[in-house]
Design an enzyme around this catalytic site. Structure first.
Site, PDB file in Angstrom:
ATOM      1  N   HIS A  62      37.839  50.452  27.908  1.00  0.00           N
ATOM      2  CA  HIS A  62      36.792  50.495  28.638  1.00  0.00           C
ATOM      3  C   HIS A  62      37.005  50.009  30.020  1.00  0.00           C
ATOM      4  O   HIS A  62      38.276  49.380  30.215  1.00  0.00           O
ATOM      5  CB  HIS A  62      35.483  49.649  27.986  1.00  0.00           C
ATOM      6  CG  HIS A  62      35.992  48.283  27.936  1.00  0.00           C
ATOM      7  ND1 HIS A  62      36.855  47.878  26.834  1.00  0.00           N
ATOM      8  CD2 HIS A  62      35.133  47.185  28.331  1.00  0.00           C
ATOM      9  CE1 HIS A  62      36.792  46.448  26.938  1.00  0.00           C
ATOM     10  NE2 HIS A  62      36.048  46.056  27.599  1.00  0.00           N
ATOM     11  N   HIS A  64      35.884  47.533  31.898  1.00  0.00           N
ATOM     12  CA  HIS A  64      35.764  45.889  32.238  1.00  0.00           C
ATOM     13  C   HIS A  64      36.994  45.553  33.046  1.00  0.00           C
ATOM     14  O   HIS A  64      38.194  45.808  32.352  1.00  0.00           O
ATOM     15  CB  HIS A  64      35.384  45.229  31.085  1.00  0.00           C
ATOM     16  CG  HIS A  64      33.961  45.213  30.968  1.00  0.00           C
ATOM     17  ND1 HIS A  64      33.023  44.988  29.753  1.00  0.00           N
ATOM     18  CD2 HIS A  64      32.879  45.800  32.066  1.00  0.00           C
ATOM     19  CE1 HIS A  64      31.711  45.052  30.098  1.00  0.00           C
ATOM     20  NE2 HIS A  64      31.573  45.551  31.134  1.00  0.00           N
ATOM     21  N   ASP A  66      38.608  42.769  32.947  1.00  0.00           N
ATOM     22  CA  ASP A  66      39.738  42.105  32.080  1.00  0.00           C
ATOM     23  C   ASP A  66      40.570  43.015  30.993  1.00  0.00           C
ATOM     24  O   ASP A  66      41.408  42.618  30.346  1.00  0.00           O
ATOM     25  CB  ASP A  66      38.897  41.161  31.053  1.00  0.00           C
ATOM     26  CG  ASP A  66      37.744  41.401  30.293  1.00  0.00           C
ATOM     27  OD1 ASP A  66      37.412  42.333  30.574  1.00  0.00           O
ATOM     28  OD2 ASP A  66      37.762  41.008  29.111  1.00  0.00           O
ATOM     29  N   HIS A  67      40.209  44.247  31.174  1.00  0.00           N
ATOM     30  CA  HIS A  67      41.156  45.384  30.505  1.00  0.00           C
ATOM     31  C   HIS A  67      41.602  46.506  31.333  1.00  0.00           C
ATOM     32  O   HIS A  67      42.526  47.087  30.758  1.00  0.00           O
ATOM     33  CB  HIS A  67      40.132  45.997  29.365  1.00  0.00           C
ATOM     34  CG  HIS A  67      39.719  45.041  28.240  1.00  0.00           C
ATOM     35  ND1 HIS A  67      40.040  45.010  27.036  1.00  0.00           N
ATOM     36  CD2 HIS A  67      38.440  44.006  28.238  1.00  0.00           C
ATOM     37  CE1 HIS A  67      39.706  44.333  26.346  1.00  0.00           C
ATOM     38  NE2 HIS A  67      38.498  43.671  26.931  1.00  0.00           N
ATOM     39  N   HIS A 143      29.663  48.600  22.750  1.00  0.00           N
ATOM     40  CA  HIS A 143      29.942  47.579  23.968  1.00  0.00           C
ATOM     41  C   HIS A 143      28.888  47.656  24.837  1.00  0.00           C
ATOM     42  O   HIS A 143      27.692  48.514  24.820  1.00  0.00           O
ATOM     43  CB  HIS A 143      31.159  47.485  24.265  1.00  0.00           C
ATOM     44  CG  HIS A 143      31.641  46.233  25.089  1.00  0.00           C
ATOM     45  ND1 HIS A 143      31.327  45.017  24.879  1.00  0.00           N
ATOM     46  CD2 HIS A 143      32.335  46.108  26.486  1.00  0.00           C
ATOM     47  CE1 HIS A 143      31.481  44.069  25.762  1.00  0.00           C
ATOM     48  NE2 HIS A 143      32.395  44.865  26.456  1.00  0.00           N
ATOM     49  N   ASP A 213      36.599  45.512  22.734  1.00  0.00           N
ATOM     50  CA  ASP A 213      35.331  44.671  22.636  1.00  0.00           C
ATOM     51  C   ASP A 213      33.968  45.694  22.043  1.00  0.00           C
ATOM     52  O   ASP A 213      33.896  46.737  22.434  1.00  0.00           O
ATOM     53  CB  ASP A 213      34.881  44.627  24.183  1.00  0.00           C
ATOM     54  CG  ASP A 213      35.888  43.758  24.892  1.00  0.00           C
ATOM     55  OD1 ASP A 213      36.856  43.465  24.345  1.00  0.00           O
ATOM     56  OD2 ASP A 213      35.300  43.548  25.820  1.00  0.00           O
ATOM     57  N   HIS A 271      41.187  38.235  22.098  1.00  0.00           N
ATOM     58  CA  HIS A 271      40.028  38.465  23.115  1.00  0.00           C
ATOM     59  C   HIS A 271      39.265  37.047  22.927  1.00  0.00           C
ATOM     60  O   HIS A 271      38.002  37.064  22.911  1.00  0.00           O
ATOM     61  CB  HIS A 271      39.182  39.729  22.522  1.00  0.00           C
ATOM     62  CG  HIS A 271      38.363  40.196  24.012  1.00  0.00           C
ATOM     63  ND1 HIS A 271      37.007  39.834  24.225  1.00  0.00           N
ATOM     64  CD2 HIS A 271      38.780  40.818  24.854  1.00  0.00           C
ATOM     65  CE1 HIS A 271      36.642  40.200  24.918  1.00  0.00           C
ATOM     66  NE2 HIS A 271      37.576  40.872  25.760  1.00  0.00           N
TER      67      HIS A 271
END
Length: 315
Positions: A62, A64, A66-67, A143, A213, A271
């Protein structure tokens, strides 16, 4: 016949001094695949001795930060390292637009072909990538933004002919080829030799599911039934389950319940929220429900052997 996962990062939105953002490297038969690319991914590849030029494809769950923040620098580094081989990126919409905007703003022109495939995160079990060794299907996750996990599963290996029969009967190359195709053959003395008695599978297919997530999902549990290794995010302790639900995440206990429901062999946690200085309570919580749980951390290497046992080491 390697089937190995290396954890580059295991933190959630905020990194810590010892935990980088999410990224895993999967090595299947010496073919390398990057799963998510949080900030610092290329540094972690360097730290753990994985050559970025060996990466065949990148799977993003996805969009976001942090990914995905780490992918921009990584693609540029591959360029400076002289990559010319095609690179495939599988990610949710609108990753392609986001990447083109970045390239346009910074004037990036890659010297290697880039293939982007955008995944429908609402549809389950769709094959998104495959080759002669294994295939990858999507897992719809729940998510705050469109998000999917990925299920990596080996194809069934080709038949092998028992060595003692090759030597004992003096089988010819043509006879061996016929048996490997699952067909019977006839020996020099006229006796039949069936493929059933002459051949064997060197191993049964191994599997790895990456559930990024997400809130707990019974639908996902059904899709990952019986996998060798399930990575399931475990951002919070169960005492913070209200916060987990609000932010679209899972607790360690919820991850363990999914593992038990899915009857997987091993569960891998990750995570983690930066609020937890010690991760031992998350491991204890998960193991109370599913004993075959491992605590993911940077530099952890998990090898699924041909007999489906799990070998654990650290870089």
């Amino acid at each position: 016949m390697t089937f190995r996962v290396t954890i580059l990062g295991c933190s959630s939105a905020r990194p810590t001094a010892t935990r980088h953002h999410t990224a895993h490297v999967l090595n299947v038969h010496e073919q390398f695949f990057l799963i998510d690319s949080g900030e610092g991914t290329q540094y972690q590849l360097l730290r753990y001795g994985i050559n970025p030029l060996k990466i065949n494809a990148i799977f993003i769950t996805h969009l976001h930060g942090d990914h995905v923040y780490g992918i921009f620098g990584l693609l540029s580094t591959m360029s400076m390292m002289g990559r010319t081989r095609r690179l495939e990126i599988i990610a949710p919409h609108p990753f392609g637009e986001m990447l083109r905007s970045h390239f346009g703003f910074f004037g990036v022109e890659l010297p290697y072909p880039l293939d982007i495939k955008e995944v429908d995160t609402r549809t389950s079990g769709i094959d998104v990538w495959s080759n002669r060794v294994f295939s990858v299907s999507s897992l719809p996750l729940r998510h705050r933004v469109p998000c999917c996990g990925y299920l990596f599963r080996e194809h069934e290996p080709c038949l092998n002919v028992h060595k003692h029969l090759v030597e004992g009967y003096g089988l010819t190359p043509d006879q061996i080829a016929v048996l490997k195709q699952g067909r019977d053959t006839t020996l020099a003395n006229g006796a039949p030799l069936t493929a059933c008695e002459a051949t064997y599978r060197p191993y049964t297919p191994r599997s790895y599911a990456f559930c990024s997530d997400t809130t707990p999902s019974g639908k996902v549990a059904a899709l990952v039934e019986g996998v060798d290794l399930l990575y399931h995010e475990s951002t919070y302790l169960h005492e913070d389950k209200a916060l987990a639900a609000k932010t679209g995440h899972s607790t360690a206990l919820q991850a363990a319940r999914i593992a038990r429901q899915a009857n997987v062999r091993h569960l891998l946690l990750g995570h983690y929220s930066a609020r937890y200085k010690s991760l031992a309570p998350l491991l204890d919580e998960a193991r109370s429900e599913f004993p075959e749980t491992l605590l993911g951390h940077d530099g952890l290497v998990l090898t699924i052997e041909k007999d489906h046992s799990l070998r654990v080491s650290r870089l």
